[in-house]
Structure formats: structure tokens, C-alpha cells
Motif scaffolding. Structure first.
Motif, PDB file in Angstrom:
ATOM      1  N   VAL A 222     -12.462   9.221   6.177  1.00 41.51           N
ATOM      2  CA  VAL A 222     -11.026   9.245   5.914  1.00 41.51           C
ATOM      3  C   VAL A 222     -10.721   8.915   4.459  1.00 41.51           C
ATOM      4  CG1 VAL A 222     -10.281   8.782   8.272  1.00 41.51           C
ATOM      5  CG2 VAL A 222     -10.859   6.871   6.781  1.00 41.51           C
ATOM      6  N   VAL A 223     -11.583   8.105   3.832  1.00 39.69           N
ATOM      7  CA  VAL A 223     -11.396   7.782   2.412  1.00 39.69           C
ATOM      8  C   VAL A 223     -11.646   9.030   1.566  1.00 39.69           C
ATOM      9  CG1 VAL A 223     -12.233   6.398   0.475  1.00 39.69           C
ATOM     10  CG2 VAL A 223     -11.984   5.357   2.733  1.00 39.69           C
ATOM     11  N   VAL A 224     -12.694   9.769   1.920  1.00 43.42           N
ATOM     12  CA  VAL A 224     -12.976  11.035   1.223  1.00 43.42           C
ATOM     13  C   VAL A 224     -11.806  11.993   1.407  1.00 43.42           C
ATOM     14  CG1 VAL A 224     -14.474  13.065   1.162  1.00 43.42           C
ATOM     15  CG2 VAL A 224     -15.467  10.791   1.417  1.00 43.42           C
ATOM     16  N   GLY A 225     -11.314  12.088   2.631  1.00 42.33           N
ATOM     17  CA  GLY A 225     -10.194  12.973   2.901  1.00 42.33           C
ATOM     18  C   GLY A 225      -8.950  12.587   2.117  1.00 42.33           C
ATOM     19  N   LEU A 226      -8.672  11.291   2.056  1.00 45.37           N
ATOM     20  CA  LEU A 226      -7.499  10.819   1.323  1.00 45.37           C
ATOM     21  C   LEU A 226      -7.620  11.108  -0.170  1.00 45.37           C
ATOM     22  CD1 LEU A 226      -4.825   9.307   1.167  1.00 45.37           C
ATOM     23  CD2 LEU A 226      -6.137   7.158   1.090  1.00 45.37           C
ATOM     24  N   ALA A 227      -8.801  10.810  -0.745  1.00 43.75           N
ATOM     25  CA  ALA A 227      -9.016  11.060  -2.169  1.00 43.75           C
ATOM     26  C   ALA A 227      -8.894  12.548  -2.486  1.00 43.75           C
ATOM     27  CB  ALA A 227     -10.391  10.541  -2.587  1.00 43.75           C
ATOM     28  N   LEU A 228      -9.467  13.373  -1.625  1.00 44.66           N
ATOM     29  CA  LEU A 228      -9.406  14.817  -1.841  1.00 44.66           C
ATOM     30  C   LEU A 228      -7.974  15.328  -1.662  1.00 44.66           C
ATOM     31  CD1 LEU A 228     -11.274  17.133  -2.550  1.00 44.66           C
ATOM     32  CD2 LEU A 228     -11.683  17.499  -0.118  1.00 44.66           C
ATOM     33  N   TYR A 229      -7.257  14.750  -0.729  1.00 45.47           N
ATOM     34  CA  TYR A 229      -5.849  15.124  -0.522  1.00 45.47           C
ATOM     35  C   TYR A 229      -5.033  14.861  -1.786  1.00 45.47           C
ATOM     36  CZ  TYR A 229      -1.115  15.159   1.396  1.00 45.47           C
ATOM     37  OH  TYR A 229       0.206  15.429   1.625  1.00 45.47           O
TER      38      TYR A 229
ATOM     39  N   PRO B  96      -9.465  26.376   4.664  1.00 39.28           N
ATOM     40  CA  PRO B  96     -10.877  26.147   4.979  1.00 39.28           C
ATOM     41  C   PRO B  96     -11.689  25.717   3.765  1.00 39.28           C
ATOM     42  CG  PRO B  96     -10.099  28.129   6.080  1.00 39.28           C
ATOM     43  CD  PRO B  96      -8.993  27.687   5.155  1.00 39.28           C
ATOM     44  N   ALA B  97     -11.313  26.184   2.581  1.00 39.45           N
ATOM     45  CA  ALA B  97     -12.040  25.809   1.365  1.00 39.45           C
ATOM     46  C   ALA B  97     -11.986  24.305   1.139  1.00 39.45           C
ATOM     47  CB  ALA B  97     -11.472  26.542   0.152  1.00 39.45           C
ATOM     48  N   ALA B  98     -10.829  23.706   1.373  1.00 42.63           N
ATOM     49  CA  ALA B  98     -10.694  22.259   1.216  1.00 42.63           C
ATOM     50  C   ALA B  98     -11.574  21.523   2.231  1.00 42.63           C
ATOM     51  CB  ALA B  98      -9.236  21.844   1.396  1.00 42.63           C
ATOM     52  N   MET B  99     -11.704  22.078   3.417  1.00 41.20           N
ATOM     53  CA  MET B  99     -12.546  21.469   4.449  1.00 41.20           C
ATOM     54  C   MET B  99     -14.018  21.555   4.065  1.00 41.20           C
ATOM     55  SD  MET B  99     -10.404  23.158   7.579  1.00 41.20           S
ATOM     56  CE  MET B  99     -11.135  22.301   8.962  1.00 41.20           C
ATOM     57  N   VAL B 100     -14.395  22.681   3.457  1.00 36.23           N
ATOM     58  CA  VAL B 100     -15.776  22.837   2.985  1.00 36.23           C
ATOM     59  C   VAL B 100     -16.078  21.805   1.902  1.00 36.23           C
ATOM     60  CG1 VAL B 100     -17.348  24.353   1.716  1.00 36.23           C
ATOM     61  CG2 VAL B 100     -15.968  25.267   3.587  1.00 36.23           C
TER      62      VAL B 100
ATOM     63  N   ALA C 107     -12.017  13.448   7.617  1.00 34.09           N
ATOM     64  CA  ALA C 107     -11.687  14.036   6.313  1.00 34.09           C
ATOM     65  C   ALA C 107     -11.069  15.417   6.449  1.00 34.09           C
ATOM     66  CB  ALA C 107     -12.945  14.106   5.445  1.00 34.09           C
ATOM     67  N   ILE C 108     -11.609  16.230   7.356  1.00 35.24           N
ATOM     68  CA  ILE C 108     -11.145  17.616   7.420  1.00 35.24           C
ATOM     69  C   ILE C 108      -9.759  17.751   8.043  1.00 35.24           C
ATOM     70  CG2 ILE C 108     -13.456  18.592   7.388  1.00 35.24           C
ATOM     71  CD1 ILE C 108     -13.259  18.976  10.394  1.00 35.24           C
ATOM     72  N   ILE C 109      -9.394  16.800   8.897  1.00 35.01           N
ATOM     73  CA  ILE C 109      -8.052  16.889   9.483  1.00 35.01           C
ATOM     74  C   ILE C 109      -6.992  16.517   8.438  1.00 35.01           C
ATOM     75  CG2 ILE C 109      -7.758  14.529  10.351  1.00 35.01           C
ATOM     76  CD1 ILE C 109      -6.747  15.805  12.973  1.00 35.01           C
ATOM     77  N   ILE C 110      -7.383  15.691   7.447  1.00 36.93           N
ATOM     78  CA  ILE C 110      -6.456  15.312   6.377  1.00 36.93           C
ATOM     79  C   ILE C 110      -6.253  16.465   5.398  1.00 36.93           C
ATOM     80  CG2 ILE C 110      -6.135  13.792   4.387  1.00 36.93           C
ATOM     81  CD1 ILE C 110      -7.544  11.596   5.934  1.00 36.93           C
ATOM     82  N   VAL C 111      -7.343  17.110   4.998  1.00 39.04           N
ATOM     83  CA  VAL C 111      -7.227  18.177   3.984  1.00 39.04           C
ATOM     84  C   VAL C 111      -7.057  19.557   4.594  1.00 39.04           C
ATOM     85  CG1 VAL C 111      -8.575  16.857   2.319  1.00 39.04           C
ATOM     86  CG2 VAL C 111      -9.740  18.479   3.807  1.00 39.04           C
ATOM     87  N   GLY C 112      -7.363  19.681   5.912  1.00 40.33           N
ATOM     88  CA  GLY C 112      -7.230  20.982   6.564  1.00 40.33           C
ATOM     89  C   GLY C 112      -5.938  21.149   7.334  1.00 40.33           C
ATOM     90  N   GLY C 113      -5.411  20.045   7.851  1.00 41.48           N
ATOM     91  CA  GLY C 113      -4.132  20.103   8.538  1.00 41.48           C
ATOM     92  C   GLY C 113      -4.198  20.543   9.993  1.00 41.48           C
ATOM     93  N   ASN C 114      -5.387  20.963  10.476  1.00 40.42           N
ATOM     94  CA  ASN C 114      -5.536  21.355  11.884  1.00 40.42           C
ATOM     95  C   ASN C 114      -4.558  22.469  12.272  1.00 40.42           C
ATOM     96  OD1 ASN C 114      -6.773  21.198  14.387  1.00 40.42           O
ATOM     97  ND2 ASN C 114      -5.446  19.584  15.149  1.00 40.42           N
ATOM     98  N   ILE C 115      -4.484  23.500  11.421  1.00 42.03           N
ATOM     99  CA  ILE C 115      -3.567  24.614  11.651  1.00 42.03           C
ATOM    100  C   ILE C 115      -4.197  25.617  12.615  1.00 42.03           C
ATOM    101  CG2 ILE C 115      -2.263  26.466  10.548  1.00 42.03           C
ATOM    102  CD1 ILE C 115      -2.485  24.844   7.928  1.00 42.03           C
ATOM    103  N   ARG C 116      -3.491  25.909  13.681  1.00 41.70           N
ATOM    104  CA  ARG C 116      -4.016  26.797  14.718  1.00 41.70           C
ATOM    105  C   ARG C 116      -4.360  28.175  14.155  1.00 41.70           C
ATOM    106  NH1 ARG C 116      -1.043  28.010  20.536  1.00 41.70           N
ATOM    107  NH2 ARG C 116      -2.802  29.100  21.527  1.00 41.70           N
ATOM    108  N   GLY C 117      -5.582  28.615  14.434  1.00 38.16           N
ATOM    109  CA  GLY C 117      -6.027  29.927  13.988  1.00 38.16           C
ATOM    110  C   GLY C 117      -6.417  30.006  12.530  1.00 38.16           C
ATOM    111  N   PHE C 118      -6.358  28.873  11.820  1.00 46.54           N
ATOM    112  CA  PHE C 118      -6.667  28.904  10.384  1.00 46.54           C
ATOM    113  C   PHE C 118      -7.600  27.774   9.973  1.00 46.54           C
ATOM    114  CE2 PHE C 118      -5.182  28.245   5.846  1.00 46.54           C
ATOM    115  CZ  PHE C 118      -5.867  29.345   5.354  1.00 46.54           C
ATOM    116  N   THR C 119      -7.279  26.534  10.340  1.00 41.03           N
ATOM    117  CA  THR C 119      -8.125  25.404   9.939  1.00 41.03           C
ATOM    118  C   THR C 119      -8.473  24.503  11.129  1.00 41.03           C
ATOM    119  OG1 THR C 119      -6.201  24.017   9.389  1.00 41.03           O
ATOM    120  CG2 THR C 119      -7.154  25.342   7.607  1.00 41.03           C
ATOM    121  N   ARG C 120      -8.307  24.993  12.336  1.00 42.48           N
ATOM    122  CA  ARG C 120      -8.598  24.173  13.516  1.00 42.48           C
ATOM    123  C   ARG C 120     -10.069  24.312  13.895  1.00 42.48           C
ATOM    124  NH1 ARG C 120      -4.187  24.189  18.052  1.00 42.48           N
ATOM    125  NH2 ARG C 120      -3.180  23.183  16.253  1.00 42.48           N
TER     126      ARG C 120
END
Length: 232
Positions: free
Chosen positions: A75-82, A100-104, A173-186
Motif C-alpha cells: 500500500v505504501v508503494v501504491g500510495l507513492a506511485l499514486y 494497466p500500465a500503472a499496475m505493471v 498497490a494495484i487497487i490504488i493505482v488501477g482503480g479496479n475499473i470493470r473491464g479495464f483494470t479489474r
């Protein structure tokens, strides 16, 4: 108990019917995690080998720091990247947040220290054994690293699979920077968290079973490949 049984049956039905949403989530998860693992290997393996064959000021600090980063909270990585990728951040113009790039990128940051650590340790042992011969032959640093990679194929495989295991199971981390968008970043992990909170247990269980099966399959393949390489 009946509700649990019905949820399990519905989960297997989703898998058996090749539910489109479920398959899309699984495909995205695998694609993102594989990409992050390959990038982490390409970055981390040379660093691990270089730390094994060279001596320079600050080397020990880098080794200690790398091992410390193994326990870095996602979550710290996700926050910093956000903060870096948000519109007001220094990289906001790239428009990578909630993609997806942010999640990668997030998974790569978490997986790279694992690769560095798992490559450096066996590479150091190999260099202690073959380093003198490499120096006598006049091998450059690049060719010495190639030699270590050839001799330590099992460590590279182990590092890659460990990185993939870390990436595919990541959620914070990925839920912070990806947003869990259906069909795109879930992904599987973010979808499991969301569907469980919504009470949609069949989809959550179906994804959980696939994630478990994938983890077992990766471990099995790793065991078989490492065994074969070890016999050579």
C-alpha cells in the motif's frame, strides 16, 4: 452451510461455462503480472549479478537496502506511485493513473527487489568459485554476468517465478493505482475483494479457485524445470 455449497457450485459453474467476465479478469491479471515479472527480471537480474562480481563504495548499503525492500508494504508503494502519477504529481502528464500500465509499474517495483535478492545470493557463490577463472580469461563485466546467468539458470527461473507469485497475488498497490475499473483494470485479487464485499461469492470463489490453481501450476512447473536443469 447450504449457502456455502450453493456458492461453490455456482463458482464451478462459472468456470465450466467459461464466463466471459471471469475469463477477462483472469486474462488481464496474467498479462499484467507476466509483464511486470519479465520487466523485474530484466532489471533485477543484472543488478544482482553486478553486485556479485563488483566491489565498490556503497555496495553493502545497496545489498542491505534491497533485502529491506523485500518487506516493503504494497500500500505504501501504491500510495507513492499514486502521488507521482496523479494530475498534480510530477508524472501526471503521462496519464498513466488508473491504467494497466500503472499496475505493471506497481508490481514491477514490488517484484524487482525479490529478483535482485534471489539472483545475487547464488551469483555470489558462483563467482566465488569461478571468479578467478573469469579474471584469468579476461572476461569483461558483461561477459562475466552472462557466465553467471548461464551457470545459474535455476536461480533465474526461481527469481522469475517468485516475482510472478508476488505480482499475481498483489492487491494493495494495484487497487490504488488501477482503480479496479470493470473491464479495464479489474484483476483477480481486486475482483475477489470487491465481490466478497458485495456478497457475490460465486464470482469471488471462482476467481479464488483459479488463482489457487494458477499458483499450484506455477509451483509445479518450477519444481519440474528446476529438477531438469539440476540434472544437466
Amino acid at each position: 452451510m447450504n449457502d456455502f455449497s450453493r456458492s461453490i457450485a455456482a463458482a464451478f459453474a462459472l468456470i465450466g461455462e467459461a464466463d466471459a467476465e471471469l475469463l477477462g479478469i483472469v486474462a488481464l491479471s496474467v498479462r499484467i503480472s507476466l509483464t511486470a515479472s519479465i520487466i523485474a527480471l530484466m532489471i533485477g537480474a543484472p543488478i544482482g549479478a553486478l553486485l556479485a562480481i563488483t566491489r565498490f563504495r556503497g555496495r553493502q548499503v545497496i545489498i542491505v537496502l534491497t533485502n529491506a525492500l523485500l518487506g516493503l508494504p504494497p500500500v505504501v508503494v501504491g500510495l507513492a506511485l499514486y502521488l507521482l502519477l496523479s494530475r498534480s504529481g510530477p508524472l501526471g502528464a503521462a496519464g498513466l493513473l488508473f491504467t494497466p500500465a500503472a499496475m505493471v509499474i506497481a508490481q514491477t517495483l514490488l517484484a524487482t527487489p525479490i529478483v535482485v535478492a534471489l539472483v545475487h545470493r547464488p551469483a555470489s557463490l558462483l563467482w566465488a568459485e569461478y571468479g578467478d577463472l573469469a579474471r584469468i580469461d579476461g572476461l569483461s563485466a558483461l561477459r562475466s554476468m552472462a557466465l553467471l546467468f548461464a551457470l545459474g539458470r535455476t536461480s533465474l527461473l526461481t527469481a522469475f517465478l517468485a516475482a510472478f507469485g508476488r505480482a499475481i497475488a498483489e492487491v494493495g498497490a494495484i487497487i490504488i493505482v488501477g482503480g479496479n475499473i470493470r473491464g479495464f483494470t479489474r484483476t483477480m485479487t481486486t475482483a475477489i475483494a470487491l465481490e466478497t464485499s458485495k456478497g457475490d461469492l460465486p464470482l469471488a470463489l471462482g476467481l479464488g479457485l483459479i488463482l489457487l490453481a494458477l499458483s499450484v501450476a506455477v509451483s509445479t512447473v518450477a519444481f519440474v524445470l528446476v529438477g531438469r536443469v539440476g540434472e544437466k
